[in-house]
Write an enzyme that holds these catalytic residues in place. Structure first.
Site, PDB file in Angstrom:
ATOM      1  N   SER A 286       0.843  -1.189   0.000  1.00 21.11           N
ATOM      2  CA  SER A 286       0.000   0.000   0.000  1.00 21.11           C
ATOM      3  C   SER A 286       0.876   1.236   0.000  1.00 21.11           C
ATOM      4  O   SER A 286       2.036   1.196   0.430  1.00 21.11           O
ATOM      5  CB  SER A 286      -0.888   0.021   1.240  1.00 21.11           C
ATOM      6  OG  SER A 286      -0.136   0.383   2.391  1.00 21.11           O
ATOM      7  N   ASP A 287       0.326   2.350  -0.490  1.00 23.77           N
ATOM      8  CA  ASP A 287       0.958   3.622  -0.166  1.00 23.77           C
ATOM      9  C   ASP A 287       0.795   3.816   1.335  1.00 23.77           C
ATOM     10  O   ASP A 287      -0.020   3.147   1.985  1.00 23.77           O
ATOM     11  CB  ASP A 287       0.329   4.768  -0.956  1.00 23.77           C
ATOM     12  CG  ASP A 287       1.286   5.937  -1.150  1.00 23.77           C
ATOM     13  OD1 ASP A 287       2.244   6.054  -0.362  1.00 23.77           O
ATOM     14  OD2 ASP A 287       1.078   6.737  -2.074  1.00 23.77           O
ATOM     15  N   CYS A 288       1.573   4.718   1.892  1.00 23.58           N
ATOM     16  CA  CYS A 288       1.705   4.730   3.350  1.00 23.58           C
ATOM     17  C   CYS A 288       0.462   5.280   4.044  1.00 23.58           C
ATOM     18  O   CYS A 288       0.119   6.454   3.888  1.00 23.58           O
ATOM     19  CB  CYS A 288       2.963   5.491   3.741  1.00 23.58           C
ATOM     20  SG  CYS A 288       4.423   4.647   3.089  1.00 23.58           S
TER      21      CYS A 288
END
Length: 764
Positions: A286-288
């Site tokens: 995932s993006d953060c």
């Protein structure tokens, strides 16, 4: 507003908190007896063998980017989040020393400038240096072996704050760029026995908005047609995943058609794994905090437990954040996930580590021998300079450039004139040195004086007088300005594309001195330069993006005539009114009553400077080496395609050209091949790029030769369902922008042929 993970970002840059990498020890128990240490077995079998020994709690705790490992099994902790967008970069997984060894890394230009070189071998060479330096950092515990790079979202709207991280706006161009970049980063296309490093193509999918007019990336729902998804937003990811075999993909913050990207099985399973063949030795991160956002900002689920379960089961293997470690236990206890779901994610992660040689002795791995001597080598320094030189674009020139020998005293004015770290843009590391425009002028032998005159977005005229006085005493004036990270950055989009502050007012005041005036425009997103383009007292304009450690040297080698410009704009420069005509939230690329069309393919009004624009210090004539056919039979094209490869990659034809330098200055030349026509569904694109190459150092009076290969997929267009078709009808080839240097008409004849079958979205 940044996710909470980014708020902790600075903590990772402090050496006392730095993450230190260690390797598992396969010479000692308990790993020694496990198949993960058996180099005769395949990577997935090896990974599965050790993951089987994890408890459920250990499985869940290791699904996040800062994975604790399993000490009882001899597995050290691992930080999955390292960065290397245009050089090894400061990030949670990368630590620079305060001085000495590993205190810096080669800082190349931002991708927006690299893309403007239109030089694929250059991109592979840059990526090869970056991966070499990344491995050297890893060998001494200062970086991971996987890197959250590159950003390959098409830069369709000039207001986007992160456009500087991308190669440009055209999906075909980005697709070629990313293929070569991944080849260089990973050490080949699906290399064996070892990956050099693992790259990560981001942000999947349809992500190009930060914070615009109250629309936030962490809650934005991108409404995208299948036609635009197939034809515009996803070709770079297809090239990265299917063709270059990238080992990792990052799902984005936004939703796509109502479903958050990191919980979107249509994106992560139907397209990514089923259609493009993203196998189980590769993983999705995932993006953060994007997993957290499924519940907290998208409100897609009613509980965190449901959010993490949806993400895991959809195919998000690593949570850059803490949502998994905090809420997977709830999901497991509620039977929303199973041990098998967890093992699948962890096996994908550890398979990639096996392929990186993480468990193997250094003696059998060439990359484990790299050290500080491999960082910022002389060849790397030359390449950083070459990359900046090739990407700089000459937008306007009335003959003032290159400067004549009579020009000896320069006044360098503007907020970028003495820029240093500003030259790097974002996702930067510590550069070994930074040559500002001022230093570049001095190094080139000019007597240079510097007065900023104003700031990037300043409104005070207090500095004008000193700047004008300096200009009056000079032989020529160089104004260095534009936009920077105070205007465009991650988390911040623009609302206008005008020159910010009072920079144009200062330029007008400098014009009044009557001295030759050159404007250097910096920044990733374009600004409306109509006033400068149409003003005869502005003699020349160069766009320099964020040119990296040797930017000042490259710029003044061009200004002095030591080198010749040949870069091409990788984005369209629109008039300021564009931002009033379409909102950033409108994801449609085709023109309509409420949308003037996006990018050079569809924009229906005259641009200020078009995609592909770039002047030279010389002139060129282009001819066909052999006359191309005037007729192609669709059925024969399809029938002659080789079996076993995607049909869209099959050859349509190869067009051989001869490029003669008809001027007096040695120069590179970028050959851009476009096609346009009226076949297929309306509306029809103005034109589309189908091939390009860069010829180097063609001497005056000499001829360079190039072969421009074109695939069936480049000629094809998508229908409403995203399927690619070869449509019968009349077409025209054009070499170069503006009035084409060379054209050719041809017909596609026979029945239309479908060459891809795009996965349909059951939720739409």
């Amino acid at each position: 507003m940044f996710p909470k993970t980014f708020l902790l970002y600075a903590l990772y840059l402090v050496p006392v908190n730095a993450f230190v990498y260690t390797f598992p020890d396969c010479t000692a128990e308990p790993l020694k007896s496990n198949a993960v240490c058996d180099t005769t077995k395949d990577p997935r079998t090896r990974a599965a063998a050790v993951v089987k020994l994890f408890t459920v709690e250990e499985l869940m705790s290791n699904t996040v980017n800062l994975s604790p490992g399993v000490p009882r099994l001899g597995l050290p902790s691992y930080q999955w989040w390292s960065e290397a967008l245009h050089g090894v970069a400061s990030s949670p997984g990368v630590t620079f020393a305060r001085s000495g060894n590993f205190s810096s890394a080669t800082s190349f230009p931002q991708p927006i400038l690299l893309g403007s070189a239109f030089d694929d071998p250059l991109i592979k060479a840059v990526a090869t240096v970056i991966s070499t330096e990344a491995r050297a950092f890893n060998n001494f515990g200062r970086a991971g072996i996987d890197f959250f790079t590159p950003n390959i979202n098409p830069f369709k709207d000039p207001r986007w704050g992160r456009g500087q991280e991308t190669p440009g706006e055209d999906p075909f161009h980005i697709s070629q760029y990313v293929f070569n970049l991944i080849d260089g980063l990973q050490g080949g296309v699906d290399p064996k026995p070892y990956f050099k490093v693992i790259a990560d193509c981001k942000h999947y999918a349809a992500y190009d908005l930060e914070n615009w007019m109250g629309n936030i990336r962490t809650s934005f729902d991108a409404k995208v047609t299948l036609q635009d998804l197939s034809e515009y937003y996803l070709p770079p990811f297809q090239s990265c995943v299917r063709d270059a075999k990238v080992a990792s993909v990052m799902c984005s913050y936004n939703s796509v058609n109502g479903i958050p990207s990191c919980a979107n099985s249509y994106l992560l399973q139907s397209i990514l794994r089923d259609f493009w063949g993203f196998d189980d030795d590769r993983w999705v991160t995932s993006d953060c905090d994007a997993v957290d956002n499924i519940f907290s900002t998208h409100h897609f689920t009613s509980t965190y437990a449901e959010a993490v379960a949806d993400a895991l089961k959809a195919g998000t293997d690593v949570d850059c954040g803490t949502a998994y470690s905090q809420h997977l236990p709830e999901a497991f206890n509620q039977s929303l996930i199973t041990r098998a779901d967890l093992e699948k994610a962890l096996t994908r992660q550890y398979t990639s580590l096996v392929r990186l040689g993480y468990f193997d002795p250094p003696s059998v791995q060439p990359y484990r021998q790299l050290d500080w001597a491999s960082v910022n080598e002389p060849d790397a320094q030359r390449l950083a300079y070459q990359a900046a030189l090739e990407g700089i674009v000459l937008l306007k020139n009335d003959g003032t450039l290159p400067f004549k020998n009579s020009i000896k005293k320069l006044a360098l004015i503007g907020p970028w004139a003495n820029a240093t770290t500003q030259m790097q843009g974002n996702y930067e590391g510590v550069a070994p040195f930074l040559v500002s425009p001022l230093q570049g002028a001095i190094n080139a032998g000019y007597q240079a004086t510097f007065f900023p005159g104003t700031t990037t977005s300043g409104t005070s005229t207090a500095g004008f007088a000193a700047a004008i006085t300096a200009a009056q005493a000079a032989d020529a004036v160089v104004f260095a300005g534009g936009i920077d990270e105070t205007i465009e950055r991650e988390g911040q989009d623009r609302t206008t594309i005008v020159w910010p502050g009072n920079q144009l007012d200062l330029i007008s005041a400098l014009e009044a001195t009557g001295k030759p005036l050159v404007v250097l425009q910096f920044g990733g997103g374009q600004v409306d330069g109509s006033a400068l383009k149409n003003n005869k007292t502005v003699n020349a304009i160069l766009w320099a993006g964020y040119p990296g450690q040797s930017g000042g040297t490259a710029l003044f080698d061009i200004l002095s005539g030591k080198a010749s410009p040949a870069g091409r704009l990788s984005t369209t420069q629109y008039p300021a009114a564009y931002t009033d005509q379409v909102g950033m939230t409108d994801m449609n690329v085709r023109p309509s009553a409420s949308n003037p069309g996006r990018t050079y393919r569809w924009y229906r009004d005259p641009p200020v400077f078009e995609f592909g624009h770039g002047l030279h210090f010389t002139t060129f004539a282009v001819n066909w080496q052999r006359a191309p056919p005037t007729r192609y039979d669709i059925s024969r094209l399809v029938a002659s395609a080789p079996h076993g490869r995607p049909l869209d990659l099959a050859t349509f034809d190869t067009f051989d050209i001869a490029v003669r330098n008809t001027g007096k200055v040695t120069s590179d030349y970028v050959a851009l091949l476009f096609v346009n026509g009226t076949a297929g569904p309306a509306p029809h694109p103005n034109k589309q790029l189908i091939s390009y190459t860069r010829l180097h150092q063609i001497k005056a009076g000499s001829t360079g030769r190039a072969s421009l290969a074109v695939t069936l997929g480049s000629i094809a267009r998508a229908d409403a369902n995203g399927n690619l078709w070869l449509y019968s009808g009349s077409y025209q080839l054009n070499i170069d922008t503006g009035p084409a240097l060379l054209t050719h008409h041809f017909d596609l004849v026979g029945n239309d042929a479908q060459i891809t079958h795009w996965p349909q979205n059951p939720s739409v």
